[in-house]
Design an enzyme around this catalytic site. Structure first.
Site, PDB file in Angstrom:
ATOM      1  N   SER A 223       1.864  28.392   1.246  1.00 12.63           N
ATOM      2  CA  SER A 223       3.273  28.015   0.828  1.00 12.63           C
ATOM      3  C   SER A 223       3.878  29.055   0.034  1.00 12.63           C
ATOM      4  O   SER A 223       3.548  30.208  -0.302  1.00 12.63           O
ATOM      5  CB  SER A 223       3.664  26.855   1.336  1.00 12.63           C
ATOM      6  OG  SER A 223       5.033  27.197   1.246  1.00 12.63           O
ATOM      7  N   ASP A 449       6.585  29.998  12.215  1.00 11.22           N
ATOM      8  CA  ASP A 449       6.140  28.827  11.006  1.00 11.22           C
ATOM      9  C   ASP A 449       7.365  28.264  10.963  1.00 11.22           C
ATOM     10  O   ASP A 449       8.701  29.388  10.971  1.00 11.22           O
ATOM     11  CB  ASP A 449       5.856  29.800   9.609  1.00 11.22           C
ATOM     12  CG  ASP A 449       5.741  29.226   8.980  1.00 11.22           C
ATOM     13  OD1 ASP A 449       6.688  28.062   8.352  1.00 11.22           O
ATOM     14  OD2 ASP A 449       4.342  28.767   7.735  1.00 11.22           O
ATOM     15  N   HIS A 479       3.624  24.720   9.945  1.00 10.41           N
ATOM     16  CA  HIS A 479       3.675  25.472   8.454  1.00 10.41           C
ATOM     17  C   HIS A 479       2.126  26.431   8.210  1.00 10.41           C
ATOM     18  O   HIS A 479       1.669  25.010   8.047  1.00 10.41           O
ATOM     19  CB  HIS A 479       3.926  24.715   7.770  1.00 10.41           C
ATOM     20  CG  HIS A 479       4.573  25.076   6.270  1.00 10.41           C
ATOM     21  ND1 HIS A 479       5.288  26.322   6.263  1.00 10.41           N
ATOM     22  CD2 HIS A 479       4.531  24.941   5.136  1.00 10.41           C
ATOM     23  CE1 HIS A 479       5.127  26.633   5.085  1.00 10.41           C
ATOM     24  NE2 HIS A 479       4.915  26.109   4.539  1.00 10.41           N
TER      25      HIS A 479
END
Length: 510
Positions: A223, A449, A479
Site C-alpha cells: 500500500s 483492490d 487490498h
C-alpha cells in the site's frame, strides 16, 4: 472524519536536499551509520502502536527482538537533534544461506510496522528462511517520535461528527473541526510535523540499511509502503536490492485524482461483494440482487444521517461511522461475512458490528484508547501533498465523485479538506519515483483492490523507468495480493526474493 489516504495515498519531494546528501558523503552524519543496535525482548505494544500483548515466540523457533535506531530529526541538519526509530526483527532460520534483512512497510501512512509484522509473520514464514524479517515504526508513528494531536475523548467526539455535510452549518462544523484538529497537532507535535515527509522516512531506511549491515536494501512494501519504496528507489537507485511492491499506489496522481480513484475502487469492491453475496446458493440476507444490496445500503446510510443507531457504549453508529465500517470490510474478502452480519444487525437496529469495523479503520483500540494512526496519517499526508482543498473545491467536485460511487463519493470527496489550514506546507503534487539504474522491482496489482486501484500498478511501472518495474497482475479481491492465499503470487514473490528469479513481465495470477 476520514483522512485522505493517497494510499493510502501520500505525495512527497525534498529532492534538492536529498540528492545533494546522496552525492556528497561529507554531509552524512559520521556516527549514526556506525551505531550499534541493542536488540532486546519486545515489550507490549503501547497505545500509539495499537496496544495488545507482546509478540509471542516464533513458530519455527526463536524470539522477536526489538531495538531503537537513532536518526536525525532534520535530514537538512544531520548532526543536529536525533529521534528514535523503533525496529523489530525475526532472525533468519538458515544463517548459512542468509541473504540479509528484508525490510517491511505495511502502509497507512501511519501504521506501526513493529505491531503489524508479528501479526502477519506466519504468512511470510518462507521468506524468513533466508532473511531477517525487519519492520519499523516510521517517524511520526507508534514509538518513533509519534505525532500527537487530540486525546481519546476528543477523538471519540471527532469520529462522531458528520463528515458529509448537507448544509452550510454542517460545512462550517466540518471546517472548524479540521482547524481545531490541526491546531492540536501543532500544539502537541509542532517540533516533528515538518519532518515526517516520505522523503525523510526513505532516508531513515537507507540509514537503517547501513546500520543493519546490508550493502543493498531488500524491501517489501504494501500500500503506502509502495510509495515509500518508490521514493527510496528514486533517491538511492544504486542501493535497491530485491524489492516487491504490493497493493500499489499510483505515484502520478494528485490527492484529488487519487481520492477519486479510491471512490471508484471501493465502489467496485462493494459491487463485487454484492455480486458474490447474491450469487450464493442460499438467499443473500442483505439483498435479492446486487443492485438491491447497494440500494438498501444507501437507504441505511440516509436514515443514519437523520437518526443514528446504538453503536458501542455511549457512541452512536452515525452515517460516517457506518460508511467507515463498510469501507473497512472491503479491504479483505475474509471480512465480507462480517459486513453481511453487520448490515443484517443494522437493519434490525443494532450498529455494534459496523461500529467495531469503523473503530478498526480509525485506529481505536479495544480499551477505548487510540493508536496514533489518524494523527500520523494526517501529518504525513499533509506534509507530503502540496494541494489544499476548500469547501468550494469539494462542492465543485461532488458530482464527479457521486458518479464514481453513490455510496462512498461524498465520504471521500469531503475527506480532501483534511489538510486545509494544516500548519506545515505540503512538498509536492505527487512523489518522484523515477529510479534509473535500480535493480528490478516486482510490482503487483490486484484487479479488485478497493484502496489502491489496479491501474496504479502499471503507472508505477512506467514511472519507475525503463527496465526497473516488472508488473504482475493478480485477478482477485481485497487490498494486496501476497496475503490473498494465491500460490501463484506467493511462488512468484518467493522465487524472486529467495532465489533472484524475476517473473516474466505481464504474468497473470488468479
Amino acid at each position: 472524519m476520514p483522512r485522505p489516504r493517497t494510499a493510502a495515498l501520500a505525495t512527497t519531494l525534498l529532492l534538492a536536499l536529498t540528492a545533494a546528501l546522496t552525492a556528497c558523503g561529507d554531509d552524512e552524519p559520521e556516527d549514526l551509520p556506525s551505531q550499534s543496535l541493542s536488540w532486546q525482548d519486545c515489550p507490549e505494544p503501547d497505545s500509539a502502536q495499537g496496544g495488545g500483548e507482546a509478540p509471542t515466540s516464533l513458530p519455527a523457533g526463536g524470539e522477536w527482538q526489538c531495538t531503537t535506531m537513532k536518526a536525525p530529526l532534520d535530514w537538512d541538519k544531520p548532526d543536529g537533534d536525533t529521534i528514535g526509530i523503533a525496529l523489530i526483527r525475526a532472525q533468519a532460520r538458515r544463517e548459512k544461506d542468509r541473504i540479509g534483512s528484508l525490510v517491511f512497510n505495511f502502509g497507512g501512512p501511519g501504521g506501526s510496522g513493529v505491531a503489524t509484522l508479528p501479526a502477519f509473520a506466519e504468512g511470510y514464514a518462507k521468506l524468513r528462511s533466508r532473511y531477517d524479517l525487519v519492520s519499523f515504526d516510521p517517524r511520526g508513528v507508534g514509538r518513533s517520535a509519534p505525532v500527537k494531536c487530540e486525546n481519546d475523548e476528543q477523538l471519540d467526539a471527532l469520529n462522531q461528527e458528520d463528515s458529509t455535510p448537507d448544509d452550510t452549518a454542517e460545512e462550517k462544523a466540518l471546517v472548524d473541526g479540521v482547524k481545531t484538529y490541526g491546531e492540536a497537532c501543532e500544539k502537541n507535535s509542532g517540533k516533528v510535523l515538518p519532518y515526517v515527509r516520505t522523503t525523510d522516512a526513505a532516508r531513515d531506511m537507507d540509514l537503517m540499511r547501513q546500520v543493519l549491515g546490508d550493502d543493498k536494501l531488500h524491501y517489501f512494501g504494501v500500500s503506502y509502503g509502495t510509495e515509500l519504496g518508490g521514493v527510496y528507489a528514486h533517491l538511492f537507485p544504486e542501493k535497491v536490492g530485491r524489492a516487491v511492491f504490493d497493493a500499489v499506489v499510483d505515484p502520478t496522481q494528485t490527492t484529488e485524482q487519487a481520492t477519486l480513484g479510491q471512490a471508484k475502487g471501493f465502489q467496485l469492491a462493494l459491487e463485487n461483494y454484492a455480486e458474490d453475496c447474491t450469487s450464493q446458493t442460499e438467499d443473500c440476507p442483505v439483498g435479492d440482487t446486487p443492485q438491491d444490496v447497494q440500494d438498501r445500503i444507501a437507504k441505511l446510510l440516509k436514515e443514519l444521517d437523520a437518526e443514528p443507531l446504538p453503536g458501542s457504549g455511549e457512541r452512536k453508529l452515525t452515517q460516517t461511522a457506518a460508511t467507515s465500517g463498510i469501507a473497512q470490510s472491503l479491504y479483505s474478502k475474509d471480512l465480507w461475512e462480517f459486513l453481511t452480519e453487520g448490515l443484517q444487525d443494522a437493519y434490525d437496529g443494532d450498529g455494534h458490528i459496523l461500529m467495531t469495523l469503523a473503530d478498526v479503520m480509525n485506529g481505536r483500540n479495544p480499551d477505548g484508547t487510540y493508536s496514533n494512526l489518524q494523527a500520523a496519517n494526517a501529518a504525513i499526508n499533509c506534509a507530503d501533498a502540496k494541494p489544499r482543498y476548500t469547501v468550494a473545491d469539494v462542492k465543485a467536485k461532488l458530482p464527479e465523485f457521486r458518479e464514481a460511487s453513490p455510496i462512498f463519493g461524498d465520504y471521500l470527496a469531503w475527506s480532501m479538506v483534511s489538510c486545509d489550514d494544516w500548519p506545515v506546507d505540503g512538498a509536492a503534487d505527487h512523489p518522484d519515483v523515477r529510479a534509473d539504474g535500480s535493480a528490478p522491482i516486482l510490482v503487483i496489482g490486484n484487479t479488485g483492490d478497493p484502496a489502491t486501484p489496479y491501474e496504479g500498478a502499471k503507472r508505477m511501472v512506467d514511472a519507475l523507468g525503463e527496465g526497473v518495474g516488472v508488473e504482475l497482475t493478480y485477478e482477485g479481491q481485497g487490498h494486496g495480493a501476497y496475503d490473498s492465499g494465491s500460490t501463484c503470487v506467493q511462488d512468484a514473490v518467493n522465487g524472486y526474493l529467495l532465489d533472484g528469479k524475476t517473473p516474466s513481465a505481464g504474468t497473470v495470477c488468479s
